[in-house]
Design a protein around this motif. Sequence first.
Motif, PDB file in Angstrom:
ATOM      1  N   ILE A 167      -2.878  11.738  -9.436  1.00  0.00           N
ATOM      2  CA  ILE A 167      -4.165  12.040  -8.795  1.00  0.00           C
ATOM      3  C   ILE A 167      -4.099  13.452  -8.201  1.00  0.00           C
ATOM      4  O   ILE A 167      -4.982  14.277  -8.417  1.00  0.00           O
TER       5      ILE A 167
ATOM      6  N   ILE B 270       0.845  -1.213   0.000  1.00  0.00           N
ATOM      7  CA  ILE B 270       0.000   0.000   0.000  1.00  0.00           C
ATOM      8  C   ILE B 270       0.872   1.252   0.000  1.00  0.00           C
ATOM      9  O   ILE B 270       0.659   2.179  -0.776  1.00  0.00           O
TER      10      ILE B 270
ATOM     11  N   GLY C  29      -9.718  12.752 -11.001  1.00  0.00           N
ATOM     12  CA  GLY C  29      -8.797  12.326  -9.948  1.00  0.00           C
ATOM     13  C   GLY C  29      -9.401  11.197  -9.115  1.00  0.00           C
ATOM     14  O   GLY C  29      -8.722  10.219  -8.777  1.00  0.00           O
ATOM     15  N   ASN C  30     -10.689  11.330  -8.820  1.00  0.00           N
ATOM     16  CA  ASN C  30     -11.347  10.291  -8.026  1.00  0.00           C
ATOM     17  C   ASN C  30     -11.448   8.974  -8.783  1.00  0.00           C
ATOM     18  O   ASN C  30     -11.348   7.897  -8.178  1.00  0.00           O
TER      19      ASN C  30
ATOM     20  N   GLN D 182       1.222   4.135  -2.842  1.00  0.00           N
ATOM     21  CA  GLN D 182       0.862   5.505  -2.494  1.00  0.00           C
ATOM     22  C   GLN D 182       2.064   6.445  -2.453  1.00  0.00           C
ATOM     23  O   GLN D 182       1.991   7.511  -1.855  1.00  0.00           O
TER      24      GLN D 182
ATOM     25  N   MET E   6      -0.410   8.218  -7.596  1.00  0.00           N
ATOM     26  CA  MET E   6      -0.766   9.145  -6.524  1.00  0.00           C
ATOM     27  C   MET E   6      -0.416  10.583  -6.902  1.00  0.00           C
ATOM     28  O   MET E   6      -1.171  11.505  -6.634  1.00  0.00           O
ATOM     29  N   TYR E   7       0.751  10.761  -7.519  1.00  0.00           N
ATOM     30  CA  TYR E   7       1.133  12.113  -7.903  1.00  0.00           C
ATOM     31  C   TYR E   7       0.189  12.641  -8.976  1.00  0.00           C
ATOM     32  O   TYR E   7      -0.212  13.801  -8.959  1.00  0.00           O
TER      33      TYR E   7
ATOM     34  N   LEU F 150      -6.928   2.821  -8.429  1.00  0.00           N
ATOM     35  CA  LEU F 150      -5.791   2.482  -7.570  1.00  0.00           C
ATOM     36  C   LEU F 150      -6.253   1.637  -6.376  1.00  0.00           C
ATOM     37  O   LEU F 150      -5.593   0.644  -6.010  1.00  0.00           O
ATOM     38  N   ALA F 151      -7.370   2.021  -5.806  1.00  0.00           N
ATOM     39  CA  ALA F 151      -7.889   1.276  -4.649  1.00  0.00           C
ATOM     40  C   ALA F 151      -8.228  -0.161  -5.039  1.00  0.00           C
ATOM     41  O   ALA F 151      -7.932  -1.102  -4.287  1.00  0.00           O
TER      42      ALA F 151
ATOM     43  N   SER G  98       8.680  16.223  -9.016  1.00  0.00           N
ATOM     44  CA  SER G  98       7.380  16.629  -9.583  1.00  0.00           C
ATOM     45  C   SER G  98       6.981  15.737 -10.756  1.00  0.00           C
ATOM     46  O   SER G  98       6.376  16.188 -11.727  1.00  0.00           O
TER      47      SER G  98
ATOM     48  N   TYR H 127      -2.112  15.881  -8.979  1.00  0.00           N
ATOM     49  CA  TYR H 127      -1.998  16.892 -10.032  1.00  0.00           C
ATOM     50  C   TYR H 127      -3.376  17.208 -10.621  1.00  0.00           C
ATOM     51  O   TYR H 127      -3.741  18.375 -10.797  1.00  0.00           O
TER      52      TYR H 127
ATOM     53  N   GLY I 201      -8.333   7.348  -8.261  1.00  0.00           N
ATOM     54  CA  GLY I 201      -8.284   6.833  -6.897  1.00  0.00           C
ATOM     55  C   GLY I 201      -9.010   5.503  -6.778  1.00  0.00           C
ATOM     56  O   GLY I 201      -8.523   4.573  -6.119  1.00  0.00           O
ATOM     57  N   VAL I 202     -10.150   5.410  -7.449  1.00  0.00           N
ATOM     58  CA  VAL I 202     -10.921   4.162  -7.396  1.00  0.00           C
ATOM     59  C   VAL I 202     -10.128   3.032  -8.057  1.00  0.00           C
ATOM     60  O   VAL I 202     -10.025   1.920  -7.510  1.00  0.00           O
TER      61      VAL I 202
END
Lengths: 298, 455
Positions: free
Chosen positions: A260, A232, A273-274, A236, A257-258, A280-281, A246, A262, A277-278
């Motif tokens: 997301i 994890i 971005g979300n 992350q 993560m970066y 990645l999760a 950067s 940005y 995130g989904v």
Amino acid sequence: MTKQNPMSKALVRRETIAGYAFMLPSLIFFLGFVVYPMIQCVYTSFFDATMNREDIFIGLANYKELFQDKTFLGALKNTVVIVIVSVPITCIFSLWVSSVIYDLKGFACSAFRCIFYLPVVTGSVAVAVVWKWMFNNYYGIFNYIGTSTGLIEQNINWLGDERFALGCIILILLTTSVGQPIVLYVSALNNVDQSLVEAAEVDGATKFQCFWKIKWPQIMPTTLYILVITTINSFQCFALIQLLTSGGPNHSTDTIMYYIYYNAFKLYRYGYGNAMGVVLAIMIALLSALQFKMAESK
Amino acid sequence: MKKRKIMALLMSFAMVCSLTACGGKDTGASQPEPAPAPADNTAAPDTSANQAEPAPADPAQAADITLWTYPVGNWGDSATVDALIANFNAAYPDIHVTVEYLDYTNGDDQINTAIEGNQAPDIVLEGPERLVANWGARGLMVDLADLWTDDAKAAIYDSVENACKSNDGIFYEYPLCMTAHTMAVNRDIFEAAGALQYLDEEKGTWTTENFQKAIQAVYDNGQQNVGAVYCSGQGGDQGTRALINNLYGGTFTNPEHTEYTANSPENIKALELLKGMDGINFDASIAGGDEVNMFCNGTFAVAFCWNATQEKNNAEQGNINFDVLPMAFPTESGDPQLCGGIWGFGIFDNGDQAKIDAAKTFIDFMANDEKQAVESVKASNFWPVKDLGNIYEGDELMSEYAKFIPYMGDYYQVVPGWAEARTAWWNMLQQIGSGTDVSAAVEEFVTTANTAAAK
């Protein structure tokens, strides 16, 4: 069948209520700051959501765009590389170090645990600043040592050259990742039933056999925990990238993560971005499940 | 066991989701609420201020307003701002100003969070890229047309006036101060290399041809790293843009600020020149701040990210032990167009007319009051946006840098798609630094930036 005493029933109920009451503050925090954002994250990923205007429902468009976005795919590749390289190295290295130091006498063991744990408790900004100086293109210590010893002919722009930048990030990540597993492994090894080890030794088992047949199965739950947590953390990886490169050069250190961050906080594309995130999760969940399964089968 | 597994998976899912969901927005169409008064830094009225007799109370003007200020010079320092507000309260005792101090690392996030929570401040002190191109363009700001009287328009420099209004002519900023970003050379190194002959020290200008000769002379004299086209991030990126645009007269956007023009032949020629110069390195490991540090410690002989504040701060901290020579960016024509900073006030439309009126009164006092305007500008450590005379008389450093203010060029930072274009810019420089063809790299930049501008 014995009849339960009404007094003990009341006691159990009272204890249960007290238990829930103690849990309540954490539960409220968990629901408000973890579960609710999580639901919002999934929900918003189906919207074109940005600042100061109504969200527009776009179905799976964010997800479709995601897998056509070259930068995201590059970030995904980099993230996977970081995980594949850093997770096994972290686990193996920390197991090796803890195997060596748990045999040491009290003070030496504590001292080593402290040393390896220092990068964990040091702020990531401070760690990044020091590493940035060491990797400096013009007067960094790595270039100094390299050129002084003849290992390299001229200075290398470690963080500014796409051939080296990701490797440098992984190296720093390793130094900040091994502390906690070492502490956990030392504790786990201390909890191994010594009578079994001694019996095996009396029966002529070698050190390796003792480790592989007796200690390893007993520290398996710790290994599983370390694997999941390290995976994890590696997925992350963000602060080092943000502070050192950067995502550059040429997106060679972009991670999911970066990216997301940005999109969500620089471009205010919350929905997009979300969606990342989904994804990645889901990846982390699948990998964690796989790790559980593999550990179970052992 | 199964339950535990499900919980563990759920936790890992939650850990990832919770980061991005922080940005989730309220889709409800709730009415904006007035900004709350943050508890810290409330500047109480101070009648002992160096002002005329306190004005009589006017209940019609009574209001509590909030000012959020980015660290524009000493406008980020509570003692200075408290003194300025004390002056204001001496004249307007019924308007109470509560101040919150932002920094450039977290300030945008703080303001955006406040906007999302319908708790935006009444007044914010920043530049047109935020006030006009960002919050103004999103319809969050109040039109300041009534502050922009004919007298104000006549007094304030045209380039500043243009920067303070949107493309459809709405004024979202009332300006207070400005500066021009320059470059700087290490005079000692240049002198030792015999390169000073290529500079006009008095005017602070040089031609592109002389720039090449000077850099070559310094390089030939043993300075391996004369300067760097830094590109690890967006920090100080105005320096690289100004350098590239000035060398052969290129522009970053069209005059209407609707389209990016970095792929012009002039810009391509400039990038190819820099790529081929000895001693100039496209460095993807450093940003503007790093470059400034390395200039101050003597690693570089020139800095492309510089201004008066950099010199003042670094000199005060004892970081500089050589003679700094501020210079305009080199041009073929000898007429540099410097990138500048313009800072001023904007008002968030929080739906409360009394607060909006009070905020306008505050801005008018700070920027237009005959005595106060000078103090307000001096607090910024920059220069006025209109002729207030030599406000830095006796200050050698500020007087030296004042000569660059007339070189202030077009303030193009109000172009749409700015956030994406900035990132694309340093990515483009990284590509060029790692060997990508200049034309291909700038073409990709312009495509990315113009796509963002068109959204």
